[in-house]
Each structure stands twice: as structure tokens, then as C-alpha cells.
Design a protein around this motif. Sequence first.
Motif, PDB file in Angstrom:
ATOM      1  N   VAL A  44      31.796  93.287 141.142  1.00  0.00           N
ATOM      2  CA  VAL A  44      32.682  92.430 140.345  1.00  0.00           C
ATOM      3  C   VAL A  44      31.868  91.401 139.569  1.00  0.00           C
ATOM      4  CG1 VAL A  44      34.498  90.679 140.472  1.00  0.00           C
ATOM      5  CG2 VAL A  44      34.679  92.775 141.845  1.00  0.00           C
ATOM      6  N   TRP A  45      30.864  90.804 140.229  1.00  0.00           N
ATOM      7  CA  TRP A  45      30.006  89.830 139.541  1.00  0.00           C
ATOM      8  C   TRP A  45      29.229  90.481 138.410  1.00  0.00           C
ATOM      9  CZ3 TRP A  45      24.637  89.642 139.100  1.00  0.00           C
ATOM     10  CH2 TRP A  45      24.132  88.478 138.508  1.00  0.00           C
ATOM     11  N   VAL A  46      28.693  91.687 138.661  1.00  0.00           N
ATOM     12  CA  VAL A  46      27.926  92.385 137.623  1.00  0.00           C
ATOM     13  C   VAL A  46      28.818  92.707 136.432  1.00  0.00           C
ATOM     14  CG1 VAL A  46      26.745  94.542 137.101  1.00  0.00           C
ATOM     15  CG2 VAL A  46      26.191  93.307 139.185  1.00  0.00           C
ATOM     16  N   ILE A  47      30.032  93.196 136.707  1.00  0.00           N
ATOM     17  CA  ILE A  47      30.940  93.565 135.618  1.00  0.00           C
ATOM     18  C   ILE A  47      31.351  92.343 134.806  1.00  0.00           C
ATOM     19  CG2 ILE A  47      33.233  94.490 135.109  1.00  0.00           C
ATOM     20  CD1 ILE A  47      32.873  96.357 137.510  1.00  0.00           C
ATOM     21  N   ASN A  48      31.599  91.212 135.464  1.00  0.00           N
ATOM     22  CA  ASN A  48      32.069  90.017 134.761  1.00  0.00           C
ATOM     23  C   ASN A  48      30.958  89.224 134.100  1.00  0.00           C
ATOM     24  OD1 ASN A  48      34.757  90.485 135.429  1.00  0.00           O
ATOM     25  ND2 ASN A  48      34.601  89.348 137.355  1.00  0.00           N
ATOM     26  N   SER A  49      29.762  89.219 134.700  1.00  0.00           N
ATOM     27  CA  SER A  49      28.696  88.338 134.212  1.00  0.00           C
ATOM     28  C   SER A  49      27.580  89.088 133.496  1.00  0.00           C
ATOM     29  CB  SER A  49      28.117  87.534 135.390  1.00  0.00           C
ATOM     30  OG  SER A  49      29.116  86.788 136.031  1.00  0.00           O
ATOM     31  N   LEU A  50      27.096  90.161 134.112  1.00  0.00           N
ATOM     32  CA  LEU A  50      25.896  90.814 133.593  1.00  0.00           C
ATOM     33  C   LEU A  50      26.200  91.866 132.533  1.00  0.00           C
ATOM     34  CD1 LEU A  50      22.854  90.705 133.988  1.00  0.00           C
ATOM     35  CD2 LEU A  50      23.069  92.511 135.705  1.00  0.00           C
ATOM     36  N   ILE A  51      27.271  92.636 132.751  1.00  0.00           N
ATOM     37  CA  ILE A  51      27.583  93.723 131.823  1.00  0.00           C
ATOM     38  C   ILE A  51      27.823  93.220 130.396  1.00  0.00           C
ATOM     39  CG2 ILE A  51      29.259  95.522 131.265  1.00  0.00           C
ATOM     40  CD1 ILE A  51      27.313  96.293 133.451  1.00  0.00           C
ATOM     41  N   PRO A  52      28.584  92.132 130.176  1.00  0.00           N
ATOM     42  CA  PRO A  52      28.759  91.679 128.786  1.00  0.00           C
ATOM     43  C   PRO A  52      27.453  91.331 128.091  1.00  0.00           C
ATOM     44  CG  PRO A  52      30.401  90.674 130.213  1.00  0.00           C
ATOM     45  CD  PRO A  52      29.430  91.365 131.108  1.00  0.00           C
ATOM     46  N   VAL A  53      26.534  90.699 128.813  1.00  0.00           N
ATOM     47  CA  VAL A  53      25.233  90.354 128.216  1.00  0.00           C
ATOM     48  C   VAL A  53      24.454  91.612 127.857  1.00  0.00           C
ATOM     49  CG1 VAL A  53      23.051  89.170 128.620  1.00  0.00           C
ATOM     50  CG2 VAL A  53      25.178  88.183 129.488  1.00  0.00           C
ATOM     51  N   ILE A  54      24.411  92.564 128.789  1.00  0.00           N
ATOM     52  CA  ILE A  54      23.689  93.801 128.535  1.00  0.00           C
ATOM     53  C   ILE A  54      24.331  94.577 127.388  1.00  0.00           C
ATOM     54  CG2 ILE A  54      22.911  95.963 129.564  1.00  0.00           C
ATOM     55  CD1 ILE A  54      21.576  93.451 130.666  1.00  0.00           C
ATOM     56  N   GLN A  55      25.661  94.639 127.369  1.00  0.00           N
ATOM     57  CA  GLN A  55      26.360  95.367 126.316  1.00  0.00           C
ATOM     58  C   GLN A  55      26.088  94.748 124.955  1.00  0.00           C
ATOM     59  OE1 GLN A  55      30.579  95.530 126.871  1.00  0.00           O
ATOM     60  NE2 GLN A  55      30.927  96.980 125.211  1.00  0.00           N
ATOM     61  N   ASN A  56      26.070  93.436 124.878  1.00  0.00           N
ATOM     62  CA  ASN A  56      25.795  92.744 123.618  1.00  0.00           C
ATOM     63  C   ASN A  56      24.377  93.043 123.137  1.00  0.00           C
ATOM     64  OD1 ASN A  56      26.206  90.950 121.428  1.00  0.00           O
ATOM     65  ND2 ASN A  56      25.211  89.303 122.579  1.00  0.00           N
ATOM     66  N   GLN A  57      23.415  92.998 124.061  1.00  0.00           N
ATOM     67  CA  GLN A  57      22.031  93.276 123.664  1.00  0.00           C
ATOM     68  C   GLN A  57      21.847  94.729 123.252  1.00  0.00           C
ATOM     69  OE1 GLN A  57      19.028  91.968 126.379  1.00  0.00           O
ATOM     70  NE2 GLN A  57      19.744  89.840 126.432  1.00  0.00           N
ATOM     71  N   ILE A  58      22.518  95.653 123.949  1.00  0.00           N
ATOM     72  CA  ILE A  58      22.407  97.069 123.588  1.00  0.00           C
ATOM     73  C   ILE A  58      22.992  97.308 122.201  1.00  0.00           C
ATOM     74  CG2 ILE A  58      23.238  99.384 124.147  1.00  0.00           C
ATOM     75  CD1 ILE A  58      22.988  98.689 127.077  1.00  0.00           C
ATOM     76  N   ASN A  59      24.150  96.698 121.915  1.00  0.00           N
ATOM     77  CA  ASN A  59      24.756  96.860 120.593  1.00  0.00           C
ATOM     78  C   ASN A  59      23.846  96.313 119.491  1.00  0.00           C
ATOM     79  OD1 ASN A  59      27.058  98.035 121.697  1.00  0.00           O
ATOM     80  ND2 ASN A  59      28.136  96.080 121.893  1.00  0.00           N
ATOM     81  N   GLN A  60      23.250  95.148 119.727  1.00  0.00           N
ATOM     82  CA  GLN A  60      22.344  94.582 118.733  1.00  0.00           C
ATOM     83  C   GLN A  60      21.090  95.443 118.560  1.00  0.00           C
ATOM     84  OE1 GLN A  60      21.447  90.535 119.760  1.00  0.00           O
ATOM     85  NE2 GLN A  60      23.566  89.824 119.492  1.00  0.00           N
ATOM     86  N   LEU A  61      20.591  95.976 119.694  1.00  0.00           N
ATOM     87  CA  LEU A  61      19.395  96.823 119.611  1.00  0.00           C
ATOM     88  C   LEU A  61      19.677  98.100 118.824  1.00  0.00           C
ATOM     89  CD1 LEU A  61      16.467  97.405 120.424  1.00  0.00           C
ATOM     90  CD2 LEU A  61      17.324  98.361 122.567  1.00  0.00           C
ATOM     91  N   LEU A  62      20.814  98.741 119.106  1.00  0.00           N
ATOM     92  CA  LEU A  62      21.157  99.962 118.375  1.00  0.00           C
ATOM     93  C   LEU A  62      21.405  99.680 116.893  1.00  0.00           C
ATOM     94  CD1 LEU A  62      23.598 101.672 120.931  1.00  0.00           C
ATOM     95  CD2 LEU A  62      21.200 102.242 120.467  1.00  0.00           C
ATOM     96  N   LYS A  63      21.962  98.526 116.597  1.00  0.00           N
ATOM     97  CA  LYS A  63      22.237  98.164 115.204  1.00  0.00           C
ATOM     98  C   LYS A  63      20.940  97.877 114.446  1.00  0.00           C
ATOM     99  CE  LYS A  63      24.755  94.773 112.423  1.00  0.00           C
ATOM    100  NZ  LYS A  63      25.652  93.580 112.460  1.00  0.00           N
ATOM    101  N   ASN A  64      19.984  97.219 115.105  1.00  0.00           N
ATOM    102  CA  ASN A  64      18.765  96.799 114.421  1.00  0.00           C
ATOM    103  C   ASN A  64      17.607  97.784 114.588  1.00  0.00           C
ATOM    104  OD1 ASN A  64      20.060  94.400 113.688  1.00  0.00           O
ATOM    105  ND2 ASN A  64      19.436  93.378 115.588  1.00  0.00           N
ATOM    106  N   TRP A  65      17.796  98.823 115.423  1.00  0.00           N
ATOM    107  CA  TRP A  65      16.668  99.724 115.693  1.00  0.00           C
ATOM    108  C   TRP A  65      16.138 100.431 114.446  1.00  0.00           C
ATOM    109  CZ3 TRP A  65      13.070 100.192 119.107  1.00  0.00           C
ATOM    110  CH2 TRP A  65      12.298 101.358 119.147  1.00  0.00           C
ATOM    111  N   PRO A  66      16.984 100.908 113.506  1.00  0.00           N
ATOM    112  CA  PRO A  66      16.418 101.542 112.305  1.00  0.00           C
ATOM    113  C   PRO A  66      15.485 100.631 111.523  1.00  0.00           C
ATOM    114  CG  PRO A  66      18.744 102.073 112.502  1.00  0.00           C
ATOM    115  CD  PRO A  66      18.445 101.030 113.540  1.00  0.00           C
ATOM    116  N   SER A  67      15.882  99.378 111.350  1.00  0.00           N
ATOM    117  CA  SER A  67      15.002  98.452 110.626  1.00  0.00           C
ATOM    118  C   SER A  67      13.753  98.139 111.435  1.00  0.00           C
ATOM    119  CB  SER A  67      15.761  97.153 110.317  1.00  0.00           C
ATOM    120  OG  SER A  67      16.187  96.523 111.517  1.00  0.00           O
ATOM    121  N   ILE A  68      13.885  98.051 112.772  1.00  0.00           N
ATOM    122  CA  ILE A  68      12.705  97.814 113.606  1.00  0.00           C
ATOM    123  C   ILE A  68      11.729  98.976 113.493  1.00  0.00           C
ATOM    124  CG2 ILE A  68      11.909  97.558 115.992  1.00  0.00           C
ATOM    125  CD1 ILE A  68      14.519  96.103 116.603  1.00  0.00           C
ATOM    126  N   TRP A  69      12.271 100.205 113.528  1.00  0.00           N
ATOM    127  CA  TRP A  69      11.400 101.373 113.433  1.00  0.00           C
ATOM    128  C   TRP A  69      10.731 101.472 112.055  1.00  0.00           C
ATOM    129  CZ3 TRP A  69       8.813 104.578 116.212  1.00  0.00           C
ATOM    130  CH2 TRP A  69       8.328 105.767 115.650  1.00  0.00           C
TER     131      TRP A  69
END
Length: 397
Positions: A97-122
Motif C-alpha cells: 500500500v505504501w509503495v503504491i501510494n508513495s513510490l509508484i507515482p514518482v517512478i511512473q512520472n520519471q518513466i513517462n518523462q524518460l520515454l518522452k525525452n529519450w529520442p532527444s537524449i539518444w
Amino acid sequence: MGSRHQNWFQRWFLSNRFSIAMINLLLFFLVLLVFNKISFMLNPVWSFISAVLPPIVLAVVQFYLMEPVVDFFQEKFKIPRVVTIVVLFLLVVLALVWVINSLIPVIQNQINQLLKNWPSIWDGSVKAVRKMLRDPRLYSVKSNLQQMLTNFQKTLAKSSQTAINSAFTSLSSAVSVVTAIGTTLLTAPFILFFLLKDGKKFGPFLTKYMPEQWQDSFGNLLHEMNEAISSYVRGQITVAFCVGVMFAIGYNIVGLPYGSVFAILAGFMNLIPYFGTFIAFVPVLIVATMTSLQMLFNVIIVFAIEQTIESRLISPLVVGNKMNMHPITTILVLLGAGAVAGLWGVIFGIPAYAILKIIVSRCYHYYRSVSEFYPEDSVPEAKVAKTGNNKQTSKQK
């Protein structure tokens, strides 16, 4: 003539180690050939195994992590196993429950930003490499590096296209995949509960079906296999968790973008011995290079500190040399298992090899104890076996 022919036959076939080995090898391949011919009859068996294996594997992994805690409270404080199991399950639920409420949103946000910016990074990393190649000092290796970069781009594009095509073609099976995952997550806790509650009865339950003279040896075999698997599972998961935590702390201290995602990736990839951490470090190098040279220097320092702590402190304390495997053997097993079964072969190749090694070693010692090819004074197991048989015979008398 009859005596000579018999002696020659015994000498070259019945009492020859090479001939016996070749005959056994021939029988082994004959068995494989027969199974290959009747493989269509085994398809329902493989379907059944593929359905029940995922929840069993997940439950067994959790069992080896929780069993020491349950045993400790039962032996130290005389707390019933069921009480400890229920408390552990509640703690796991709270942690989820703690992971889903606290950690998952942070990880999901970073993954979305990484996937969005990965073409320009590459693209930026490719331009940086090409700019570096214009340096006259690298002229001798320029053509080779450019060819490697071009081939890598083509391979990456081809792999991406293949992945997209397979995703569209297998879209119809997405429901079955989700159903299988849901079934695994729902059934694994029930299997885990009964493993923790009655797991110690499993060995004696199997042993009682063996012949009486083999029960002690079979019980020792099960014990060795259990110790090997438990050591590997507990050691690898503990080290992987520590690696993820160390990278998370280090990346957040130096301010690496998407540091939490890369730390979790490093923890999971560390389940692959020797290669996993280095594979997970490749995208970190790319992102750090595109950020700044100072960031590249910082992540290299973090990686060096993590590797030093892991290799000098954590791995010797947690894992040690319990698997009793040479590094070359480990690498060869990883390469072979990966070629046969892909990622699952890389992850489960080491424990499978450890189990096979124990079984083969036991069979070899038994063969030496009963074979005429080895002198009795070179086989201590033979003396032990004979002593045990004599004792059993005297008891029966």
C-alpha cells in the motif's frame, strides 16, 4: 576358446570404463529420442506445468525470504507459525500500500518523462559521439567507431520495429496475459501460506515413499538442494535490494535525472550475476553524458563506490561462496542458459545448475561405491555404505 572369448568380452565390454560410459551415453540419447517422438503426448503436461509454475515460483521465492523469520520467532519466542505468517502477510500488504501510494507515482512520472525525452537524449548522444570522432587524435579508430555506431542504430531501429509489430500482432493475447498475471498474483499467497505452515513436512513426505535403504540418502539430497536454492535466492535478492538502495541514494545525491528509475533497474538487473549491473549502467552513462561532464564524472564515482561496497562487503557477507561455483563456470552457465531459455534462463540458470550438480555428484558417489572400477580404499563412501548395510542386516537378523 570359450574361456578366451569370455575373458576378452569381459575385458573390453563388461569391465571397461569407456565401453560402459559409451553404452550409458547411448541409452541416454535413446531416451531423448523416444521422448522426442512422443512429444505430442506430453503437450498437455507442458501446458499444465506452464500454468502452475509461475505462482509456484513466486511463492517459493517469497517462502525462502520469509521462512527464516517464521523459524526464528517459533524457536526463540515459541510463537505459533500461523501467527507469525499472518503478521508477515499484513506487513507485506502495508508495504505494498505504501509503495503504491508513495513510490509508484514518482517512478511512473520519471518513466513517462524518460520515454518522452529519450529520442532527444539518444540523438544528442549520437551527435556528441560524432563530434568526438572529429578529433584528429581519434582518426585511426574513427571509421571503426562510426561503423559500430551505424550498426547499433540499425539494430536498435530493427528491434524497435520488431517489438512494435509483435505488440500489434499479439494484442489479441493481451487479455490472456493479464489473466495469467492476475491468477499468479491471486494464487501465489495461498501457496505461500501453506508452504510456510507445512513446508518442513514436505521432505519427510517425499522421503517415506523411497525404499528404506535409500531414505537417509534421499533426505540428505533434498536437504542439500534446499540449502543451495535458499542460499541463492536469499543472497541474490538481498544483494539486489542493497544495490538498488545504494544507487538510489547515490543518484539522488548527485542529482541524476530519472535516478530512481535507474536505481530500480540496477536492482532488478543485479539478479543477473556479473553482467546485470553493467548493463543497467549503460543508459545511466548516456543520460549523464547528455546532462554534463560533471554529471558523467559523478555517476562514475557513484558506480565505483557501489561496486566497491558490494564486492568487498555486501556480497561476501550475504552470499559468500555458498554456491561453490568458479566464476568461469558461472559465466559459461549464464551464456548457455541465456541461449537456451533467454532471460529466464539467465535468472534461473545458476540454481538449476546447482541442483543438477548436487544430483550428478550424488549419483557419481553412489556409482563409485557400488562399481568394481574403483578400488575400495579410494572410495570412502563405499565403506560407509557397506558399514550401514551391515548394521541394517544385523538389525534385521
